[in-house]
Design an enzyme around this catalytic site. Structure first.
Site, PDB file in Angstrom:
ATOM      1  CG  HIS A  37       0.635   1.006  -0.379  1.00  0.00           C
ATOM      2  ND1 HIS A  37       0.796  -0.076  -0.056  1.00  0.00           N
ATOM      3  CD2 HIS A  37      -0.111   0.993  -1.217  1.00  0.00           C
ATOM      4  CE1 HIS A  37      -0.761  -1.558  -0.072  1.00  0.00           C
ATOM      5  NE2 HIS A  37      -1.755  -0.032  -1.306  1.00  0.00           N
ATOM      6  CG  HIS A 118      -5.459   4.436   4.802  1.00  0.00           C
ATOM      7  ND1 HIS A 118      -6.496   5.301   3.168  1.00  0.00           N
ATOM      8  CD2 HIS A 118      -5.797   3.013   4.231  1.00  0.00           C
ATOM      9  CE1 HIS A 118      -6.488   4.413   2.751  1.00  0.00           C
ATOM     10  NE2 HIS A 118      -6.262   2.742   2.652  1.00  0.00           N
TER      11      HIS A 118
END
Lengths: 172, 172
Positions: A37, A118
């Site tokens: 995620h 990220h």
């Protein structure tokens, strides 16, 4: 009335998740607690009575968005702050906007680190392990693209795993 | 165009999930692939191009529903068909209705077993292990209640874990 720990994240395409998991399964002890995620809002505590008000606000934020592209080309590390290695999501105004909206108004504003989009693939390794892993990955290049059209509100169970509470689709 | 494996499930309250996980972590090798859940539709393959049409249909099904109560009082087993031990969800017309709607019309109609609403807490054990586990659990009684107001469409990654694609809230 009970406080739960909530978080907000984007799950990228299955293709990107499969790539991330090929590394996570070896290098990330959090691997099976949540799918790969992009975190938009780190863990925050909210009373279960109040979460539906936040959800309404998230609905409004999503309604104003249009689907947008993300790109991933390389691996990076937050070292020396933490030993987290991640798939770097190329700078993206839409992600920054979402992150900002989710720390304003009725949302808790605390944010431990500056927002760097990220996908974590390695964390909590020793200094030596981190050097090895990051050393072998920092030369890799990727050409991963995805269209983001939704984000997810999740809550954390006692064993550390995360369950999705609600999906927010853009432009609805 | 790619086929993904999808499934449809209800995540009960955090309280019920925490209870289920206290058993799953010991007795269910699938433990961290997906949070504790009531399956409404078992894994089915759909082309990624077609999933949003199914999602629209799921939206309609959810829009016609009102939140309903579920209750869990005991543990049961599918033995001798499979060695699956589960928290038995008391018979519930709304769950049966949802299961039926998700096997009609544009949805694949195959269903391996008759619909028995349950939350798996143990599976894939040897015959002896199953006897031990079920023997020690079948005397337990629970008084777990929850209000269901949504279900989730998920897809499976290559490593067997599941990611939520979309949440469908009732009456919206």
């Amino acid at each position: 009335m009970k406080n739960l720990k909530y978080g907000i994240a984007i799950f990228p395409s299955k293709e990107i998740q499969d790539v991330a998991n090929s590394y996570r399964k070896r290098y990330d002890p959090n691997y099976k607690n949540i799918p790969p995620h992009i975190t938009l809002k780190e863990r925050f505590k909210v009373n279960t009575d109040e979460i539906d008000q936040l959800a309404k606000e998230l609905n409004k934020i999503a309604a104003d968005m249009e689907p947008f592209e993300i790109e991933i080309h390389k691996v990076s590390s937050f070292s020396p702050v933490t030993n987290t290695v991640y798939l770097k999501v190329a700078p993206n105004e839409s992600l920054t906007y979402l992150n900002e909206k989710m720390h304003q108004g009725i949302f808790p504003s605390e944010q431990q680190y500056a927002f760097v989009p990220h996908i974590t693939i390695s964390q909590d390794l020793s200094e030596d392990e981190h050097s090895d892993v990051y050393g072998s990955m920092k030369m890799l290049t990727f050409d991963l693209k995805d269209t983001v059209d939704r984000f997810q509100l999740l809550y954390q169970l006692e064993d550390g795993t995360w369950t999705v509470y609600e999906t927010f689709k853009f432009g609805q």
